[in-house]
Design a protein around this motif. Structure first.
Motif, PDB file in Angstrom:
ATOM      1  N   ASN A 260     -15.129  -1.727   2.610  1.00 34.92           N
ATOM      2  CA  ASN A 260     -15.891  -2.959   2.835  1.00 34.92           C
ATOM      3  C   ASN A 260     -17.271  -2.655   3.408  1.00 34.92           C
ATOM      4  O   ASN A 260     -17.796  -3.433   4.210  1.00 34.92           O
ATOM      5  CB  ASN A 260     -15.119  -3.864   3.809  1.00 34.92           C
ATOM      6  CG  ASN A 260     -13.688  -4.102   3.379  1.00 34.92           C
ATOM      7  OD1 ASN A 260     -13.407  -4.943   2.555  1.00 34.92           O
ATOM      8  ND2 ASN A 260     -12.761  -3.341   3.960  1.00 34.92           N
ATOM      9  N   SER A 261     -17.853  -1.529   3.008  1.00 33.98           N
ATOM     10  CA  SER A 261     -19.116  -1.083   3.608  1.00 33.98           C
ATOM     11  C   SER A 261     -20.240  -2.097   3.403  1.00 33.98           C
ATOM     12  O   SER A 261     -20.974  -2.426   4.346  1.00 33.98           O
ATOM     13  CB  SER A 261     -19.524   0.275   3.025  1.00 33.98           C
ATOM     14  OG  SER A 261     -19.673   0.193   1.619  1.00 33.98           O
ATOM     15  N   ALA A 262     -20.397  -2.613   2.191  1.00 35.46           N
ATOM     16  CA  ALA A 262     -21.498  -3.538   1.909  1.00 35.46           C
ATOM     17  C   ALA A 262     -21.384  -4.802   2.750  1.00 35.46           C
ATOM     18  O   ALA A 262     -22.385  -5.296   3.297  1.00 35.46           O
ATOM     19  CB  ALA A 262     -21.510  -3.888   0.421  1.00 35.46           C
ATOM     20  N   LEU A 263     -20.156  -5.318   2.885  1.00 39.99           N
ATOM     21  CA  LEU A 263     -19.944  -6.556   3.635  1.00 39.99           C
ATOM     22  C   LEU A 263     -20.276  -6.374   5.109  1.00 39.99           C
ATOM     23  O   LEU A 263     -21.041  -7.157   5.691  1.00 39.99           O
ATOM     24  CB  LEU A 263     -18.497  -7.012   3.465  1.00 39.99           C
ATOM     25  CG  LEU A 263     -18.072  -8.257   4.260  1.00 39.99           C
ATOM     26  CD1 LEU A 263     -18.913  -9.456   3.862  1.00 39.99           C
ATOM     27  CD2 LEU A 263     -16.593  -8.543   4.049  1.00 39.99           C
ATOM     28  N   PHE A 264     -19.720  -5.328   5.748  1.00 40.38           N
ATOM     29  CA  PHE A 264     -19.935  -5.147   7.182  1.00 40.38           C
ATOM     30  C   PHE A 264     -21.363  -4.727   7.495  1.00 40.38           C
ATOM     31  O   PHE A 264     -21.904  -5.094   8.548  1.00 40.38           O
ATOM     32  CB  PHE A 264     -18.930  -4.131   7.739  1.00 40.38           C
ATOM     33  CG  PHE A 264     -17.537  -4.674   7.877  1.00 40.38           C
ATOM     34  CD1 PHE A 264     -17.235  -5.581   8.873  1.00 40.38           C
ATOM     35  CD2 PHE A 264     -16.535  -4.306   7.002  1.00 40.38           C
ATOM     36  CE1 PHE A 264     -15.956  -6.101   9.006  1.00 40.38           C
ATOM     37  CE2 PHE A 264     -15.254  -4.818   7.118  1.00 40.38           C
ATOM     38  CZ  PHE A 264     -14.967  -5.719   8.133  1.00 40.38           C
ATOM     39  N   GLN A 265     -22.013  -3.975   6.623  1.00 38.13           N
ATOM     40  CA  GLN A 265     -23.416  -3.622   6.833  1.00 38.13           C
ATOM     41  C   GLN A 265     -24.301  -4.856   6.741  1.00 38.13           C
ATOM     42  O   GLN A 265     -25.236  -5.029   7.536  1.00 38.13           O
ATOM     43  CB  GLN A 265     -23.858  -2.579   5.805  1.00 38.13           C
ATOM     44  CG  GLN A 265     -23.323  -1.175   6.075  1.00 38.13           C
ATOM     45  CD  GLN A 265     -23.706  -0.195   4.987  1.00 38.13           C
ATOM     46  OE1 GLN A 265     -24.488  -0.501   4.095  1.00 38.13           O
ATOM     47  NE2 GLN A 265     -23.134   0.997   5.042  1.00 38.13           N
ATOM     48  N   ALA A 266     -24.010  -5.728   5.790  1.00 38.88           N
ATOM     49  CA  ALA A 266     -24.783  -6.966   5.661  1.00 38.88           C
ATOM     50  C   ALA A 266     -24.606  -7.844   6.895  1.00 38.88           C
ATOM     51  O   ALA A 266     -25.573  -8.442   7.393  1.00 38.88           O
ATOM     52  CB  ALA A 266     -24.341  -7.723   4.403  1.00 38.88           C
ATOM     53  N   LEU A 267     -23.387  -7.914   7.418  1.00 38.88           N
ATOM     54  CA  LEU A 267     -23.136  -8.707   8.624  1.00 38.88           C
ATOM     55  C   LEU A 267     -23.898  -8.151   9.818  1.00 38.88           C
ATOM     56  O   LEU A 267     -24.445  -8.910  10.627  1.00 38.88           O
ATOM     57  CB  LEU A 267     -21.630  -8.731   8.926  1.00 38.88           C
ATOM     58  CG  LEU A 267     -20.759  -9.620   8.034  1.00 38.88           C
ATOM     59  CD1 LEU A 267     -19.289  -9.435   8.397  1.00 38.88           C
ATOM     60  CD2 LEU A 267     -21.163 -11.076   8.180  1.00 38.88           C
ATOM     61  N   GLU A 268     -23.948  -6.816   9.940  1.00 38.36           N
ATOM     62  CA  GLU A 268     -24.642  -6.201  11.073  1.00 38.36           C
ATOM     63  C   GLU A 268     -26.142  -6.446  10.989  1.00 38.36           C
ATOM     64  O   GLU A 268     -26.790  -6.771  11.999  1.00 38.36           O
ATOM     65  CB  GLU A 268     -24.347  -4.697  11.100  1.00 38.36           C
ATOM     66  CG  GLU A 268     -24.828  -3.992  12.353  1.00 38.36           C
ATOM     67  CD  GLU A 268     -24.154  -4.495  13.614  1.00 38.36           C
ATOM     68  OE1 GLU A 268     -24.774  -4.405  14.693  1.00 38.36           O
ATOM     69  OE2 GLU A 268     -23.012  -5.012  13.522  1.00 38.36           O
ATOM     70  N   VAL A 269     -26.710  -6.301   9.786  1.00 38.46           N
ATOM     71  CA  VAL A 269     -28.148  -6.551   9.613  1.00 38.46           C
ATOM     72  C   VAL A 269     -28.471  -8.009   9.914  1.00 38.46           C
ATOM     73  O   VAL A 269     -29.455  -8.316  10.602  1.00 38.46           O
ATOM     74  CB  VAL A 269     -28.580  -6.185   8.174  1.00 38.46           C
ATOM     75  CG1 VAL A 269     -30.013  -6.650   7.917  1.00 38.46           C
ATOM     76  CG2 VAL A 269     -28.478  -4.679   7.954  1.00 38.46           C
ATOM     77  N   GLU A 270     -27.642  -8.917   9.415  1.00 35.45           N
ATOM     78  CA  GLU A 270     -27.877 -10.345   9.647  1.00 35.45           C
ATOM     79  C   GLU A 270     -27.742 -10.685  11.129  1.00 35.45           C
ATOM     80  O   GLU A 270     -28.506 -11.501  11.657  1.00 35.45           O
ATOM     81  CB  GLU A 270     -26.885 -11.166   8.831  1.00 35.45           C
ATOM     82  CG  GLU A 270     -27.140 -12.663   8.912  1.00 35.45           C
ATOM     83  CD  GLU A 270     -26.206 -13.469   8.039  1.00 35.45           C
ATOM     84  OE1 GLU A 270     -26.319 -14.700   8.019  1.00 35.45           O
ATOM     85  OE2 GLU A 270     -25.362 -12.850   7.367  1.00 35.45           O
ATOM     86  N   ARG A 271     -26.827 -10.050  11.799  1.00 37.04           N
ATOM     87  CA  ARG A 271     -26.620 -10.292  13.234  1.00 37.04           C
ATOM     88  C   ARG A 271     -27.859  -9.901  14.035  1.00 37.04           C
ATOM     89  O   ARG A 271     -28.315 -10.651  14.911  1.00 37.04           O
ATOM     90  CB  ARG A 271     -25.399  -9.483  13.686  1.00 37.04           C
ATOM     91  CG  ARG A 271     -25.035  -9.593  15.142  1.00 37.04           C
ATOM     92  CD  ARG A 271     -23.688  -8.938  15.375  1.00 37.04           C
ATOM     93  NE  ARG A 271     -23.443  -8.710  16.774  1.00 37.04           N
ATOM     94  CZ  ARG A 271     -23.794  -7.605  17.421  1.00 37.04           C
ATOM     95  NH1 ARG A 271     -24.405  -6.627  16.772  1.00 37.04           N
ATOM     96  NH2 ARG A 271     -23.544  -7.459  18.700  1.00 37.04           N
ATOM     97  N   ILE A 272     -28.422  -8.736  13.747  1.00 34.16           N
ATOM     98  CA  ILE A 272     -29.623  -8.276  14.459  1.00 34.16           C
ATOM     99  C   ILE A 272     -30.811  -9.174  14.135  1.00 34.16           C
ATOM    100  O   ILE A 272     -31.592  -9.556  15.015  1.00 34.16           O
ATOM    101  CB  ILE A 272     -29.929  -6.811  14.093  1.00 34.16           C
ATOM    102  CG1 ILE A 272     -28.796  -5.893  14.586  1.00 34.16           C
ATOM    103  CG2 ILE A 272     -31.264  -6.368  14.692  1.00 34.16           C
ATOM    104  CD1 ILE A 272     -28.921  -4.463  14.113  1.00 34.16           C
TER     105      ILE A 272
END
Length: 416
Positions: A260-272
């Motif tokens: 689920n790399s794409a999903l969790f990376q997108a969530l982290e970028v959006e969070r920041i």
């Protein structure tokens, strides 16, 4: 910052509106409200983002583990050896055989794509992600040999199935005939429906005993993969490193980050990104505090000059105006924390109310993945938000406070 008695009295007086100072008080009130909204927005958004990530992680890991050993061509023949070796690895808590196979399901003339998720009966019963979200029926019905399955609630709605009804699973791995391979179709009884809260799972998962899936897919004693749980998902690479030699030539190890790399990376970028953008609201509120203090200093120039002639020190005046500004910031922060907590507590009700008023589906699970709006407040993040707002409020008081302290009483009172 310790204030003397007279400094506390003056600071309190300046916080309340005086005659002809209604506009200054209005600006200060707007500053307080802006700080409150900024802090509340940061707490709400960061809590929702954290909750979204935590919910997704719990549901995904609950059904797929921290890592899986996938067999080549979807088949793992020596899974007993791999599972035994995995259990001996430090940090590994469980290693379970699993079959994940996309098939077709048919019922009441409707056909849907499904994902058969097969485990041993005891593993199904003890899987908290499934067992704690049963909507109807019982997992006890899924005993090997009973020809019974459990399906997601949305899949049940799509094909019109319910506990006790029949569904057919269609596998392309059928028997060979002179005219080609005939798909294998087997009927099963629905023993339970579940709703884990992730749309894709509720809309496609068919859970069944491992033996039933092996018969359906004609796999013999083989499985598709071995699901592995560890004590720390962030150290899964270290825990599974000793397993590489056993797996080599039979399959590959894929951990939760790779799946689920794409999903969790997108969530982290959006969070920041959301934290940075919403911090601008607090910054704008701080500029309001700055402007209201400058207006207050201009309005109180005569009072400041009189205080100076009566013996008030420059440091005392600095403390007074810094106290006024910081007090506005602190009250705004406190109100923001209360607003954020109230919104998060009633978050789903607020979303439902807005949807009812606007007629728009604000939280479509087909897009948002999760069924309900999640929330998970991180005390460390809340502390960072509070400290950031306090520091910015403090910095906003410096210029007006030093401006007030630099007032020359002789120049002011000469023309009074």
């Amino acid at each position: 910052m310790i204030l003397s008695r007279y400094e506390r009295v003056i600071a309190k007086r300046y916080l309340l509106p005086g005659k002809g100072e209604g506009f200054i008080f209005l600006v200060a009130g707007i500053s307080l409200a802006a700080v409150a909204l900024g802090v509340a927005a940061l707490i709400i958004v960061m809590s929702v983002m954290n909750g979204f990530r935590a919910e997704l992680f719990d549901k995904i890991v609950g059904l797929n583990g921290h890592a899986v050993v996938q067999g080549y061509e979807g088949r793992l023949s020596n899974w007993q050896q791999i599972a035994a070796a995995a259990r001996k690895s430090p940090g590994v808590t469980s290693a379970l055989p699993l079959i994940d196979q996309p098939l077709m399901a048919s019922a009441n003339g409707r056909v849907e794509g499904v994902l058969v998720h097969a485990m041993r009966f005891e593993d199904i019963v003890h899987n908290k992600t499934i067992a704690s979200h049963i909507k109807s029926g019982s997992l006890a019905n899924l005993r090997p040999g009973s020809n019974t399955v459990a399906i997601g609630s949305r899949l049940a709605e799509a094909i019109g199935a319910f506990p006790g009804s029949q569904i057919s699973l269609i596998s392309p791995e059928g028997r060979s005939t002179p005219i080609g391979t005939v798909p294998r179709i087997v009927s099963y009884t629905v023993g339970a429906t579940f709703e884990v809260g992730v749309y894709d799972y509720d809309n496609s998962y068919v859970v069944m005993p491992l033996e039933e899936a092996q018969n359906l897919l004609m796999m013999g004693d083989q499985v598709g993969m071995v699901e592995i749980q560890t004590t720390d998902p962030d150290k899964v690479d270290q825990f599974l490193a000793p397993l590489q030699d056993v797996v080599r030539g039979h399959g590959q190890i894929v951990d939760w980050r790779q799946m689920n790399s794409a999903l969790f990376q997108a969530l982290e970028v959006e969070r920041i990104a959301m934290f940075v953008v919403l911090s601008l609201i607090v910054l704008v509120a701080v500029f309001n505090i700055l402007s209201s203090l400058i207006m207050l200093v201009r309005a109180k120039t005569r009072d400041i000059a009189i205080l100076r002639t009566m013996g008030a020190s420059r440091r005392g005046l600095i403390r007074i105006f810094m106290t006024v500004g910081v007090t506005i910031g602190v009250l705004g922060i406190a109100l923001g924390i209360i607003l954020g907590a109230v919104f998060l507590f009633f978050r789903q009700g607020v979303v439902d109310a807005i949807q009812a008023l606007t007629g728009q589906n604000l939280w479509d699970p087909t897009v948002r993945i999760l069924t309900d709006l999640p929330s998970k407040t991180d005390p460390i993040e809340v502390t960072v938000i509070i400290v950031t707002a306090l520091v910015l409020s403090f910095l906003a008081t410096l210029y007006p406070a030093f401006k007030a302290a630099s007032t020359d009483p002789v120049q002011v009172l000469r023309y009074e």
